[in-house]
Design a protein around this motif. Structure first.
Motif, PDB file in Angstrom:
ATOM      1  N   SER A  66      -7.548   4.568  -1.910  1.00 18.01           N
ATOM      2  CA  SER A  66      -7.168   3.482  -2.806  1.00 18.01           C
ATOM      3  C   SER A  66      -8.338   2.549  -3.065  1.00 18.01           C
ATOM      4  O   SER A  66      -9.338   2.573  -2.369  1.00 18.01           O
ATOM      5  N   ASP A  83      -0.377  -1.860  -5.173  1.00 10.87           N
ATOM      6  CA  ASP A  83      -1.428  -1.416  -4.263  1.00 10.87           C
ATOM      7  C   ASP A  83      -0.841  -0.768  -3.020  1.00 10.87           C
ATOM      8  O   ASP A  83      -1.401   0.202  -2.483  1.00 10.87           O
ATOM      9  N   LEU A  84       0.279  -1.278  -2.545  1.00 14.78           N
ATOM     10  CA  LEU A  84       0.981  -0.648  -1.436  1.00 14.78           C
ATOM     11  C   LEU A  84       1.409   0.767  -1.811  1.00 14.78           C
ATOM     12  O   LEU A  84       1.307   1.709  -1.006  1.00 14.78           O
ATOM     13  N   LEU A 114      -1.451  -8.065  -0.797  1.00 10.59           N
ATOM     14  CA  LEU A 114      -1.536  -6.993  -1.787  1.00 10.59           C
ATOM     15  C   LEU A 114      -0.380  -7.066  -2.776  1.00 10.59           C
ATOM     16  O   LEU A 114       0.718  -7.502  -2.441  1.00 10.59           O
ATOM     17  N   HIS A 143      -5.320  -7.127   3.115  1.00 13.74           N
ATOM     18  CA  HIS A 143      -5.909  -6.862   1.803  1.00 13.74           C
ATOM     19  C   HIS A 143      -6.994  -5.801   1.869  1.00 13.74           C
ATOM     20  O   HIS A 143      -7.288  -5.145   0.861  1.00 13.74           O
ATOM     21  N   GLN A 144      -7.626  -5.588   3.027  1.00 16.67           N
ATOM     22  CA  GLN A 144      -8.579  -4.494   3.206  1.00 16.67           C
ATOM     23  C   GLN A 144      -8.887  -4.372   4.686  1.00 16.67           C
ATOM     24  O   GLN A 144      -8.301  -5.059   5.519  1.00 16.67           O
ATOM     25  N   GLY A 163      -6.830  -2.518  -0.053  1.00 17.16           N
ATOM     26  CA  GLY A 163      -5.737  -2.438   0.915  1.00 17.16           C
ATOM     27  C   GLY A 163      -6.183  -2.046   2.309  1.00 17.16           C
ATOM     28  O   GLY A 163      -7.278  -1.535   2.518  1.00 17.16           O
ATOM     29  N   MET A 179      -1.599   3.221  -1.767  1.00 20.20           N
ATOM     30  CA  MET A 179      -1.944   3.632  -0.410  1.00 20.20           C
ATOM     31  C   MET A 179      -0.942   4.632   0.142  1.00 20.20           C
ATOM     32  O   MET A 179      -1.317   5.592   0.827  1.00 20.20           O
ATOM     33  N   TYR A 192       3.803  -7.758   2.402  1.00 18.59           N
ATOM     34  CA  TYR A 192       2.848  -7.548   1.306  1.00 18.59           C
ATOM     35  C   TYR A 192       1.389  -7.713   1.743  1.00 18.59           C
ATOM     36  O   TYR A 192       0.501  -7.052   1.212  1.00 18.59           O
ATOM     37  N   PRO A 216       0.343  -5.157   7.039  1.00 19.33           N
ATOM     38  CA  PRO A 216      -0.563  -4.905   5.924  1.00 19.33           C
ATOM     39  C   PRO A 216      -1.605  -6.005   5.780  1.00 19.33           C
ATOM     40  O   PRO A 216      -1.404  -7.146   6.193  1.00 19.33           O
TER      41      PRO A 216
END
Length: 445
Positions: free
Chosen positions: A255, A292-293, A288, A93-94, A258, A296, A285, A91
């Protein structure tokens, strides 16, 4: 007819013309520098700007905020596996965080990376790691009826390999849909061809999957082999050929924040995990919050539902139709997330070195408070690309009245197009691949 109804609304305000003109000047004629409260209809991007569903908001309430081993991560992992076919994910953050994680592992100084067409952050990450991004799109005419104008040209990749050596091409990337090529889709047949070329040159085959669901819808509508298949099945098929994917959850995971990398190879997975820890956060994580997880995880499943995706793509087509009726030249057929206006045709008297796309972007705000984005010489300096203005529709956010206002704003710009002058850059950052985010301009004397 819209496949949803509003449960929460937000008031928007159109500043008067004097305010808009002052805002433009203080922003250095760069709409990225405008305050959101001064924008009436915001088409700058579809990245993280859409409206989440009630199911997404409900899921956020169960977010597990554990630093390690979060249940929310497990639900995202299951969703990615079910919808996209990747069990191993890192994962971020974007999307650009995911690009940093993957391309930082794959690319070294002196490497070459072919793509159907690189977008801005992809190009910048490759350059930042010492590589050279090379665009390999098929040759298309904006007026022809080619169904998959976003396709990669495999022969251009082979030619690049012959010229620089296959050993210097660690990765081959295909972006679906092709954002820099007017949001045009890529066929599954072409993805298979890309897979074959990647095998020929022993390169990691990466799919930038930010808009994978929109691409799958176009495949369903235009590629005969898949006319009876579901969007969900097509999505898994088109991604099944990739060794790795880069994903921005702010697009087709519906979202506000993410992203993630998906990989198949265990050694590549371990390398991306370690880089993810360094730049994004622990592997469950990735920078995030648990909520937020969760958003998504739900959004990915919603993105491949037939009612949602048909409504999404057809609203973009509706805006394209309204603009064409108003005499605005657009790249046709419309793509999945945005309408792209041909700024050179709209403003033929302004040379590309004076940024006709940026001029049109500024005038659209001046006339209607509408914020789009230039994707031409200003965003991609020195590149042989069409001078486009992208009008990105946020998901599940605007309605027909807004689309009509956009078309009317273009008509007002057209009425005064002979009075318009070009722009010149007066301040810009050192990295030109990212200059359009913060550079300042002023009208040419």
């Amino acid at each position: 007819m819209r496949a949803y109804r509003a449960k929460v609304v937000e008031p928007i305000h159109l500043p008067d013309r004097d305010e808009r003109e002052a805002n433009l000047e203080s922003a250095g004629y760069n709409v990225f520098n405008l305050d959101a409260e001064d924008v009436f209809i915001d088409l700058l991007t579809d990245s993280g700007t859409g409206t989440m569903s009630d199911e997404q908001w409900a899921a956020m309430m169960r977010g597990d905020e554990a630093y390690a081993g979060s249940d929310s991560f497990k639900r995202l992992q299951e969703s990615v596996d079910d919808v996209m076919g990747f069990e191993k994910i890192v994962p971020a953050h974007q999307g650009r965080g995911a690009e940093n994680v993957l391309y930082g592992v794959l690319i070294s100084e002196g490497d070459y990376v072919p793509n159907n067409t690189h977008f801005d952050t992809t190009r910048a990450h490759i350059v930042n790691n010492g590589g050279k991004p090379v665009d390999c799109p098929i040759d298309v005419d904006a007026e022809d009826e080619e169904s998959f104008k976003g396709n990669l040209d495999p022969d251009k990749v082979r030619e690049l390999a012959d010229n620089v050596g296959a050993e210097n091409i660690p990765a081959l990337v295909v972006t679906i849909t092709n954002n820099s090529m007017a949001g045009q889709p890529v066929s599954v047949e072409n993805i298979r061809e890309a897979r074959d070329v990647a095998d020929e040159i022993d390169a990691t085959f990466v799919i930038d999957a930010c808009r994978f669901a929109e691409n799958a819808y176009f495949v369903q509508q235009r590629e005969d082999e898949f006319s009876d298949a579901s969007v969900a099945d097509i999505a898994r098929e088109e991604l099944s050929y990739a060794d790795a994917i880069v994903m921005s959850g702010k697009k087709d995971a519906l979202s506000n924040i993410g992203g993630f990398v998906g990989v198949r190879d265990e050694s590549l997975f371990e390398a991306t995990k370690q880089r993810g820890i360094l730049y994004e956060g622990f592997t469950t994580y990735g920078g995030l919050a648990g909520r937020d997880l969760e958003a998504m995880a739900v959004g990915l499943r919603e993105a491949v539902t037939e009612s949602y995706i048909e409504d999404r793509v057809e609203q973009v087509a509706e805006l394209g139709d309204l603009l064409q009726e108003a005499g605005v030249p657009i790249f046709a057929p419309t793509g999945g997330h945005a309408v792209y206006v041909d700024a050179e045709e709209f403003l033929p008297e302004i040379p590309r070195e004076e940024f006709p796309g940026q001029v049109l972007t500024c005038e659209l705000y001046r006339e209607g408070g509408v914020r789009g984005v230039e994707l031409g010489e200003f965003a991609f300096p020195g590149e042989d690309r069409p001078q486009l203005v992208r009008l990105c529709l946020p998901r599940r956010s605007y309605f027909r009245d807004h689309l009509v206002h956009i078309a009317e704003s273009f008509e007002k710009v057209a009425e005064r197009r002979d009075e318009l002058t070009g722009l010149e850059v007066v301040a810009e950052p050192e990295m030109e691949e990212l200059r359009h985010f913060s550079a300042e301009l002023e009208p040419v004397e």
